[in-house]
Motif scaffolding. Structure first.
Motif, short mmCIF file in Angstrom:
data_model
loop_
_atom_site.label_atom_id
_atom_site.label_comp_id
_atom_site.label_asym_id
_atom_site.label_seq_id
_atom_site.Cartn_x
_atom_site.Cartn_y
_atom_site.Cartn_z
N GLU A 273 -5.63 0.74 -8.11
CA GLU A 273 -5.98 -0.37 -7.75
C GLU A 273 -4.73 -1.78 -8.42
O GLU A 273 -5.33 -1.95 -9.32
CB GLU A 273 -7.12 -0.95 -7.16
CG GLU A 273 -7.73 0.25 -6.84
CD GLU A 273 -9.37 0.10 -5.69
OE1 GLU A 273 -10.01 -0.71 -6.50
OE2 GLU A 273 -9.92 0.53 -5.64
N ILE B 64 -3.17 -0.83 -3.21
CA ILE B 64 -3.63 0.65 -3.43
C ILE B 64 -2.17 1.29 -3.52
O ILE B 64 -1.63 1.49 -2.37
CB ILE B 64 -4.65 0.75 -2.65
CG1 ILE B 64 -5.69 0.18 -2.97
CG2 ILE B 64 -4.81 2.94 -3.61
CD1 ILE B 64 -7.19 0.33 -2.08
N ASP C 36 1.18 -1.43 0.09
CA ASP C 36 -0.16 -0.10 -0.03
C ASP C 36 0.70 0.80 0.22
O ASP C 36 2.09 1.35 0.30
CB ASP C 36 -0.92 -0.05 0.96
CG ASP C 36 -1.87 -0.63 0.96
OD1 ASP C 36 -2.59 -1.44 0.18
OD2 ASP C 36 -2.73 -1.25 1.83
N GLY D 186 -4.20 6.16 -6.02
CA GLY D 186 -5.56 5.54 -6.32
C GLY D 186 -5.36 3.82 -7.03
O GLY D 186 -6.31 4.13 -7.09
N GLN E 271 -5.89 -6.68 -3.08
CA GLN E 271 -5.47 -5.86 -3.07
C GLN E 271 -4.49 -5.52 -2.97
O GLN E 271 -4.87 -4.15 -1.68
CB GLN E 271 -6.87 -4.88 -3.88
CG GLN E 271 -7.23 -3.49 -4.44
CD GLN E 271 -8.60 -3.34 -4.33
OE1 GLN E 271 -9.22 -2.82 -3.41
NE2 GLN E 271 -9.26 -4.20 -6.06
#
Length: 194
Positions: free
Chosen positions: A48, A42, A9, A46, A40
Motif C-alpha cells: 500500500e 495497492i 492499482d 499487496g 492509497q
C-alpha cells in the motif's frame, strides 16, 4: 532532480522500487508518488502506497511509470491517458518499466519512437499502438527523453543506465556494487528477446 512516480492499482512492485533503490541513492533526488486522484494505491503484491493527485505534481521532473496487471485497465482510461500525455509532454525525462510502455504508447507520447516492454506481454503491448517502433530484442531502449525497460528486473538495469547517462558510468557501477547487483550494462543484450 524530482522523480514523479505514477502509480495505479495492481502495479508491479519491483517495477517501482527496483529503480527507486537506484534513484534514491542520490540525496539530491526527490522521490514523489502520484496517482490520478491521490490516495492509497495497492500493488499487485499487496503493498500500500499513499499518493498525491497528479494535478499536484511538478511535471517538469522525471516521470516514471511502472507496468503490471493494472496497465490492462489503464489503456482504456481516457482521463488517465490525457493526464499522462500532459505530464509526459512536459517531463524532462520519461521512464517506463515493463508494460508501462503500453500505457505511454496508448497515450500517444511514443509515436515514432523506439520502445520495448516485457517480452512475455510483448504481443499485447504492441496492440496498444502501431505508431511505436517496438524493439523485440532490448533490455532497455533510449529514444530522446524516453527510456523504456523490458520486464520487471530490467527496470533496475535501465535505472542504472539512466544514472550513467545523466552522471557517469562509475557512479552507476558504484550504485550497482552497493546493492550487490550484477548490472546488465549493454541495453541491447536481451536474454528474454522475443
Amino acid at each position: 532532480m524530482i522523480f514523479n512516480i505514477i502509480l495505479f492499482d495492481d502495479f508491479e512492485t519491483l517495477d517501482v522500487f527496483g529503480p527507486i533503490e537506484i534513484f534514491g541513492r542520490n540525496k539530491n533526488h526527490q522521490i514523489k508518488y502520484y496517482s490520478l486522484n491521490g490516495g492509497q494505491v495497492i500493488s499487485a503484491q499487496g503493498l500500500e502506497v499513499n499518493t498525491s493527485p497528479i494535478a499536484q505534481s511538478n511535471p517538469s521532473g522525471v516521470l516514471v511509470i511502472p507496468g503490471g496487471m493494472g496497465t490492462r485497465k489503464l489503456i482504456s482510461d481516457t482521463i488517465f491517458l490525457k493526464a499522462l500525455y500532459d505530464m509526459a509532454s512536459i517531463a524532462t525525462y520519461c521512464l517506463s518499466i515493463c508494460t508501462g510502455s503500453a500505457v505511454l504508447a496508448k497515450a500517444g507520447v511514443l509515436d515514432g519512437k523506439k520502445a520495448t516492454s516485457n517480452k512475455k506481454a510483448f504481443n499485447w503491448v504492441m496492440t496498444s499502438s502501431d505508431k511505436v517502433l517496438w524493439q523485440k530484442s532490448a533490455r532497455w531502449v533510449v529514444d530522446g527523453k524516453f527510456y523504456t525497460a523490458s520486464g520487471v528486473s530490467a527496470g533496475i538495469d535501465m535505472a542504472l543506465g539512466f544514472i550513467k547517462d545523466i552522471y557517469e558510468i562509475d557512479i552507476a557501477r558504484q550504485y550497482a556494487n552497493d546493492i550487490e547487483y550484477i548490472w546488465h550494462e549493454d541495453k541491447g543484450q536481451d536474454p528474454f528477446a522475443v
